[in-house]
Write a protein that holds these residues in place. Sequence first.
Motif, PDB file in Angstrom:
ATOM      1  N   MET A   1       0.783  -0.952   0.106  1.00  0.00           N
ATOM      2  CA  MET A   1      -0.065  -0.165  -0.001  1.00  0.00           C
ATOM      3  C   MET A   1       1.072   1.042  -0.015  1.00  0.00           C
ATOM      4  SD  MET A   1      -3.330   0.845   2.414  1.00  0.00           S
ATOM      5  CE  MET A   1      -4.071  -0.237   1.776  1.00  0.00           C
ATOM      6  N   ARG A   2       0.529   2.236  -0.602  1.00  0.00           N
ATOM      7  CA  ARG A   2       1.297   3.591  -0.599  1.00  0.00           C
ATOM      8  C   ARG A   2       0.255   4.822  -0.466  1.00  0.00           C
ATOM      9  NH1 ARG A   2       5.920   2.633  -3.457  1.00  0.00           N
ATOM     10  NH2 ARG A   2       6.169   4.918  -3.433  1.00  0.00           N
ATOM     11  N   ILE A   3       0.738   5.761   0.157  1.00  0.00           N
ATOM     12  CA  ILE A   3       0.041   6.986   0.521  1.00  0.00           C
ATOM     13  C   ILE A   3       0.562   8.036  -0.657  1.00  0.00           C
ATOM     14  CG2 ILE A   3      -0.571   8.991   1.916  1.00  0.00           C
ATOM     15  CD1 ILE A   3      -0.417   6.957   4.234  1.00  0.00           C
ATOM     16  N   ALA A   4      -0.350   8.697  -1.347  1.00  0.00           N
ATOM     17  CA  ALA A   4       0.322   9.736  -2.339  1.00  0.00           C
ATOM     18  C   ALA A   4      -0.550  11.174  -1.785  1.00  0.00           C
ATOM     19  CB  ALA A   4      -0.359   9.576  -3.859  1.00  0.00           C
ATOM     20  N   VAL A   5       0.573  12.078  -1.741  1.00  0.00           N
ATOM     21  CA  VAL A   5       0.174  13.270  -1.282  1.00  0.00           C
ATOM     22  C   VAL A   5       0.053  14.435  -2.398  1.00  0.00           C
ATOM     23  CG1 VAL A   5       0.675  15.248   0.303  1.00  0.00           C
ATOM     24  CG2 VAL A   5       1.064  12.856   0.933  1.00  0.00           C
ATOM     25  N   TYR A   6      -0.995  14.830  -2.854  1.00  0.00           N
ATOM     26  CA  TYR A   6      -1.133  15.784  -4.347  1.00  0.00           C
ATOM     27  C   TYR A   6      -0.809  17.047  -3.739  1.00  0.00           C
ATOM     28  CZ  TYR A   6      -2.948  18.151  -8.176  1.00  0.00           C
ATOM     29  OH  TYR A   6      -3.429  18.658  -9.225  1.00  0.00           O
ATOM     30  N   GLY A  25       5.216   1.556   7.886  1.00  0.00           N
ATOM     31  CA  GLY A  25       5.687   0.708   7.012  1.00  0.00           C
ATOM     32  C   GLY A  25       4.845   0.885   5.189  1.00  0.00           C
ATOM     33  N   VAL A  26       4.511   1.899   5.263  1.00  0.00           N
ATOM     34  CA  VAL A  26       3.877   2.370   4.109  1.00  0.00           C
ATOM     35  C   VAL A  26       4.336   3.310   3.207  1.00  0.00           C
ATOM     36  CG1 VAL A  26       1.518   3.623   3.119  1.00  0.00           C
ATOM     37  CG2 VAL A  26       1.546   2.046   5.312  1.00  0.00           C
ATOM     38  N   SER A  27       4.541   3.253   1.930  1.00  0.00           N
ATOM     39  CA  SER A  27       5.451   3.833   1.107  1.00  0.00           C
ATOM     40  C   SER A  27       4.774   5.206   0.606  1.00  0.00           C
ATOM     41  CB  SER A  27       5.772   3.197  -0.448  1.00  0.00           C
ATOM     42  OG  SER A  27       6.331   2.172  -0.222  1.00  0.00           O
ATOM     43  N   VAL A  28       5.132   6.396   0.528  1.00  0.00           N
ATOM     44  CA  VAL A  28       4.739   7.799   0.215  1.00  0.00           C
ATOM     45  C   VAL A  28       5.244   8.085  -1.175  1.00  0.00           C
ATOM     46  CG1 VAL A  28       4.739  10.076   0.821  1.00  0.00           C
ATOM     47  CG2 VAL A  28       4.862   8.234   2.611  1.00  0.00           C
ATOM     48  N   LEU A  56      10.254   6.829  -0.112  1.00  0.00           N
ATOM     49  CA  LEU A  56       9.690   8.113  -0.647  1.00  0.00           C
ATOM     50  C   LEU A  56       9.857   8.170  -2.330  1.00  0.00           C
ATOM     51  CD1 LEU A  56       8.281  10.829   0.227  1.00  0.00           C
ATOM     52  CD2 LEU A  56      10.399  11.938   0.594  1.00  0.00           C
ATOM     53  N   THR A  57       8.955   8.523  -2.893  1.00  0.00           N
ATOM     54  CA  THR A  57       9.186   8.848  -4.318  1.00  0.00           C
ATOM     55  C   THR A  57       8.190  10.192  -4.722  1.00  0.00           C
ATOM     56  OG1 THR A  57       8.918   6.630  -4.787  1.00  0.00           O
ATOM     57  CG2 THR A  57       8.694   8.095  -6.668  1.00  0.00           C
ATOM     58  N   SER A  58       9.125  11.090  -5.475  1.00  0.00           N
ATOM     59  CA  SER A  58       8.726  12.343  -5.669  1.00  0.00           C
ATOM     60  C   SER A  58       8.441  12.589  -7.129  1.00  0.00           C
ATOM     61  CB  SER A  58       9.755  13.538  -5.601  1.00  0.00           C
ATOM     62  OG  SER A  58       9.206  14.772  -5.710  1.00  0.00           O
ATOM     63  N   HIS A  59       7.196  13.028  -7.536  1.00  0.00           N
ATOM     64  CA  HIS A  59       6.868  13.268  -8.787  1.00  0.00           C
ATOM     65  C   HIS A  59       6.718  14.728  -9.167  1.00  0.00           C
ATOM     66  CE1 HIS A  59       5.971   8.722  -8.890  1.00  0.00           C
ATOM     67  NE2 HIS A  59       5.373   9.234  -7.445  1.00  0.00           N
ATOM     68  N   SER A  60       7.185  15.118 -10.353  1.00  0.00           N
ATOM     69  CA  SER A  60       7.296  16.471 -10.596  1.00  0.00           C
ATOM     70  C   SER A  60       5.811  16.846 -10.969  1.00  0.00           C
ATOM     71  CB  SER A  60       8.038  16.942 -11.862  1.00  0.00           C
ATOM     72  OG  SER A  60       7.769  16.172 -12.924  1.00  0.00           O
ATOM     73  N   SER A  61       4.925  16.102 -11.409  1.00  0.00           N
ATOM     74  CA  SER A  61       3.460  16.617 -11.713  1.00  0.00           C
ATOM     75  C   SER A  61       2.425  15.458 -11.739  1.00  0.00           C
ATOM     76  CB  SER A  61       3.518  17.068 -13.369  1.00  0.00           C
ATOM     77  OG  SER A  61       3.918  15.893 -14.079  1.00  0.00           O
TER      78      SER A  61
END
Length: 98
Positions: A1-6, A25-28, A56-61
């Motif tokens: 499971m992952r949590i995405a923050v917009y 233990g959840v990815s972001v 942690l993964t960062s996405h530019s858009s």
Amino acid sequence: MRIAVYQPDIPGNAGALMRTAACLGVSVDIIGPCGFVLSDRQMRRAGMDYLDALDLTSHSSWQAFQDSRPNRLVLLSTAAENSYLQFPFLADDILLVG
């Protein structure tokens, strides 16, 4: 499971979410642009000592996030009609907040 923050605006809120995710233990995924500079120093301050334990993964858009996401996206809202207690979550869901 992952949590995405917009497009997070407040580093402290993002840090609280990252610390909680690290403990569980959840990815972001952070989906930019952010309302703050997403630098190592600020992330270290917001995440405190928990960042080393965090995936942690960062996405530019939004598009960059969409291009990398193979799993089901579940939108979390305080205005949802269904309770999260009744929702059938899957182990590989991405929970979106923001």
